[in-house]
Design a protein around this motif. Structure first.
Motif, PDB file in Angstrom:
ATOM      1  N   GLU A 119     -25.075   8.723 -38.891  1.00  0.00           N
ATOM      2  CA  GLU A 119     -23.610   8.735 -38.906  1.00  0.00           C
ATOM      3  C   GLU A 119     -23.060   7.671 -39.851  1.00  0.00           C
ATOM      4  O   GLU A 119     -22.095   7.916 -40.585  1.00  0.00           O
ATOM      5  CB  GLU A 119     -23.069   8.511 -37.495  1.00  0.00           C
ATOM      6  CG  GLU A 119     -21.555   8.563 -37.413  1.00  0.00           C
ATOM      7  CD  GLU A 119     -21.034   8.366 -36.004  1.00  0.00           C
ATOM      8  OE1 GLU A 119     -19.810   8.265 -35.844  1.00  0.00           O
ATOM      9  OE2 GLU A 119     -21.855   8.315 -35.061  1.00  0.00           O
ATOM     10  N   ARG A 124     -18.064  16.771 -39.283  1.00  0.00           N
ATOM     11  CA  ARG A 124     -18.413  17.841 -38.334  1.00  0.00           C
ATOM     12  C   ARG A 124     -17.869  19.194 -38.762  1.00  0.00           C
ATOM     13  O   ARG A 124     -18.310  20.229 -38.269  1.00  0.00           O
ATOM     14  CB  ARG A 124     -17.899  17.491 -36.933  1.00  0.00           C
ATOM     15  CG  ARG A 124     -18.554  16.266 -36.333  1.00  0.00           C
ATOM     16  CD  ARG A 124     -20.008  16.498 -36.024  1.00  0.00           C
ATOM     17  NE  ARG A 124     -20.736  15.237 -35.841  1.00  0.00           N
ATOM     18  CZ  ARG A 124     -22.045  15.159 -35.678  1.00  0.00           C
ATOM     19  NH1 ARG A 124     -22.775  16.260 -35.679  1.00  0.00           N
ATOM     20  NH2 ARG A 124     -22.642  13.995 -35.531  1.00  0.00           N
ATOM     21  N   TYR A 157     -24.248  20.453 -39.359  1.00  0.00           N
ATOM     22  CA  TYR A 157     -23.473  20.084 -38.181  1.00  0.00           C
ATOM     23  C   TYR A 157     -22.686  21.277 -37.638  1.00  0.00           C
ATOM     24  O   TYR A 157     -22.534  21.447 -36.434  1.00  0.00           O
ATOM     25  CB  TYR A 157     -22.492  18.957 -38.507  1.00  0.00           C
ATOM     26  CG  TYR A 157     -23.125  17.624 -38.843  1.00  0.00           C
ATOM     27  CD1 TYR A 157     -24.483  17.390 -38.630  1.00  0.00           C
ATOM     28  CD2 TYR A 157     -22.372  16.593 -39.381  1.00  0.00           C
ATOM     29  CE1 TYR A 157     -25.060  16.173 -38.927  1.00  0.00           C
ATOM     30  CE2 TYR A 157     -22.943  15.360 -39.685  1.00  0.00           C
ATOM     31  CZ  TYR A 157     -24.289  15.163 -39.461  1.00  0.00           C
ATOM     32  OH  TYR A 157     -24.857  13.944 -39.756  1.00  0.00           O
TER      33      TYR A 157
END
Length: 539
Positions: free
Chosen positions: A297, A318, A324
């Motif tokens: 991240e 995202r 993702y």
């Protein structure tokens, strides 16, 4: 493995919101299709849609979108900055997971055949689906653009692969095919369209023409001015981001811009981007700047910041990184339980979860304790002298902890595979043969999982020793518990290897596997004692 294909149709409409929304709705309403992104550009008068589905549903989604375009888009009224020659200008299919390029070629052919027949419009095949080399590259197909189609379609060399050969002024022509993941990427320039185009000519693979190639392979590009951003852009397609990654293009644009005396103010990804592309960028900046960043991240955040991907619109990982977006929640019913529920599940009157899952959990917690102590030591001023050791240990222990957690559920799943084999019929010789083969394969799976737990746990010892030697001495009990937990987790996994080996008939497999497991067990015993001895000397 689930089959996932990405489709990225580009439609020649970026200003009429009703049309843009109608095409999006057609894709979204197709069962099995998932619309990931809609990127409309007013200056380019073009909208790029990105959606995924299985090989059958992506064809249906593309057809649904093409039907709407046939009704609502009229190329006779189209003008924009981007090269184009059709209402549905291009429609590539890209393998994501469980799908080969050859399968995507077949998908493109099936889509073209069905759309050409139903809508009575012409199609070219390009990239991997091209049937002639001179039709492989999109710029070659688009030469002359929409305005040049009447003359081009009269040339036998440029007859469509599917559909009528006559010029359809309302539609134009469509290129469909199969290709690897292409990244559409724009770098923002505080200058003019001419300056942006000069930069693009110096960098793109084709350069300024024959004998004047550009510096970067697998890059197609041009420069333009985007009115809604009030910025010029070097706009490129990275056709192989492993050959020329995003960060390389960005840094080269900065060099070229500096020579022209113009500023670079961030960049943007059009549509979806692979996770690997941003991790490559993050790792580049980590190395260049001597940074210590190990969590995924944080790496993504670093790449977004250094590339200026938030400059013209928020970049939401995202929603923009394909891995993702298409990721499904991991099937980890045990690992997702609370600690109380997990223990109660172990204590229940059932054979699974049992010792294998418990061993994996213990190994994960043991390695996790080592990671915790290393993280608590890193960045503390009084431990400045041991920062290099912690920087080596943290990524290894952090990664291994994450890789051990799924083994908790994997062990129970392996046991269930064996139980399924026991339920097979055994009335005939053939049924007994099939049942025995299934049982042996189930046992090998039941062995492979704890053996993997042992291997992962074994990979943690050297870094755990580093933490014992250099970590915060106030956390020595955590290191001791971690070492004992890891040793016990490996010991428990070994017992599961041994007990499942009893039903294996393959003698060579038995010999090799037990020999490896025995070595890992002995190393665990010796390394655990080494950790404990080091901690004792630091009291």
């Amino acid at each position: 493995m689930k089959k996932i294909v990405e489709c990225v149709p580009n439609f020649s409409e970026g200003r009429n919101q009703a049309t843009i929304d109608a095409i999006a709705a057609a894709i979204r309403d197709t069962p099995g299709c998932r619309l990931l992104d809609v990127d409309a550009g007013k200056s380019t008068n073009r909208t790029v849609y990105t959606f995924v589905g299985d090989p059958e549903t992506v064809i249906e989604g593309a057809l649904a979108a093409a039907r709407v375009a046939r009704e609502l888009i009229d190329m006779r009224r189209h003008h924009g900055e981007h090269p184009r020659f059709g209402a549905l200008d291009v429609c590539p299919f890209i393998p994501v997971t469980g799908v080969t390029m050859e399968e995507c070629v077949t998908i493109a052919e099936r889509f073209a055949e069905r759309a050409a027949t139903e809508l009575q419009v012409p199609f070219y095949l390009y990239e991997a689906a091209a049937r002639q080399d001179y039709r492989r590259a999109l710029p070659d197909l688009r030469q002359g653009e929409y305005e040049g189609l009447p003359e081009r379609l009269r040339d036998p060399r440029w007859r469509p692969d599917y559909g009528p050969a006559e010029f359809d002024p309302r539609w134009g022509i469509t290129a469909t095919g199969a290709r690897m993941f292409l990244i559409a990427y724009n770098v923002n320039i505080l200058g003019t369209a001419n300056q942006a185009h000069r930069i693009a000519l110096n960098l793109r693979e084709a350069g300024r023409g024959e004998g004047q190639p550009g510096r970067l392979a697998k890059v197609k590009g041009m420069g333009w001015f985007v009115d809604e951003y009030h910025l010029a852009q070097v706009t490129v397609n990275l056709t192989d981001y492993r050959v020329t990654p995003i960060h390389v293009l960005f840094e080269e644009v900065k060099k070229e811009a500096a020579l022209l005396g113009v500023g670079v103010t961030g960049s943007e990804v059009v549509g979806i981007v692979p996770l690997e592309a941003l991790l490559l960028a993050a790792n580049y900046y980590i190395e260049q700047e001597g940074l210590f960043v190990y969590e995924e991240e944080q790496k993504i955040r670093l790449a977004v910041e250094r590339l200026g991907l938030n400059a013209v619109a928020p970049f939401k990982p995202r929603e923009r990184i394909i891995e993702y977006i298409v990721a499904e929640p991991p099937e980890e019913p045990l690992a997702s339980l609370s600690v109380r529920s997990f223990i109660e599940e172990i204590a229940a009157r059932s054979s699974a979860p049992g010792g294998g899952s418990t061993s994996a959990a213990m190994a994960a917690m043991g390695v996790g304790l080592g990671a915790m102590v290393a993280k608590l030591t890193y960045g503390v001023r009084r431990f400045d002298a041991v920062q290099d050791q912690m920087k080596r240990a943290i990524p290894v222990l952090h990664d291994l902890t994450g890789r051990l957690i799924p083994m908790i559920d994997a062990d129970t799943s392996a046991f269930n595979d064996y139980m399924d084999g026991l339920r097979l019929p055994k009335n005939t010789d053939e049924e007994r043969r099939i049942r025995q083969a299934a049982l042996e394969e189930g046992l090998k799976t039941a062995i492979r999982v704890p053996l993997t737990t042992m291997r992962l746990g074994d990979a943690a010892w050297e870094m755990l020793i580093e933490v014992a030697r250099f970590g915060n001495p106030a956390s020595r009990s955590d290191v001791q518990v971690g070492a004992r937990a890891l040793e016990t987790g490996i010991w428990g996994a070994y017992q599961n290897v041994v007990i499942n080996m009893e039903g294996i008939k393959d003698e060579e497999y038995r010999r090799q596997t037990l020999a490896e497991a025995g070595v890992l067990l002995q190393r665990a015993q010796h390394k655990c004692q080494e950790v404990l001895a080091i901690v004792d000397t630091r009291r």
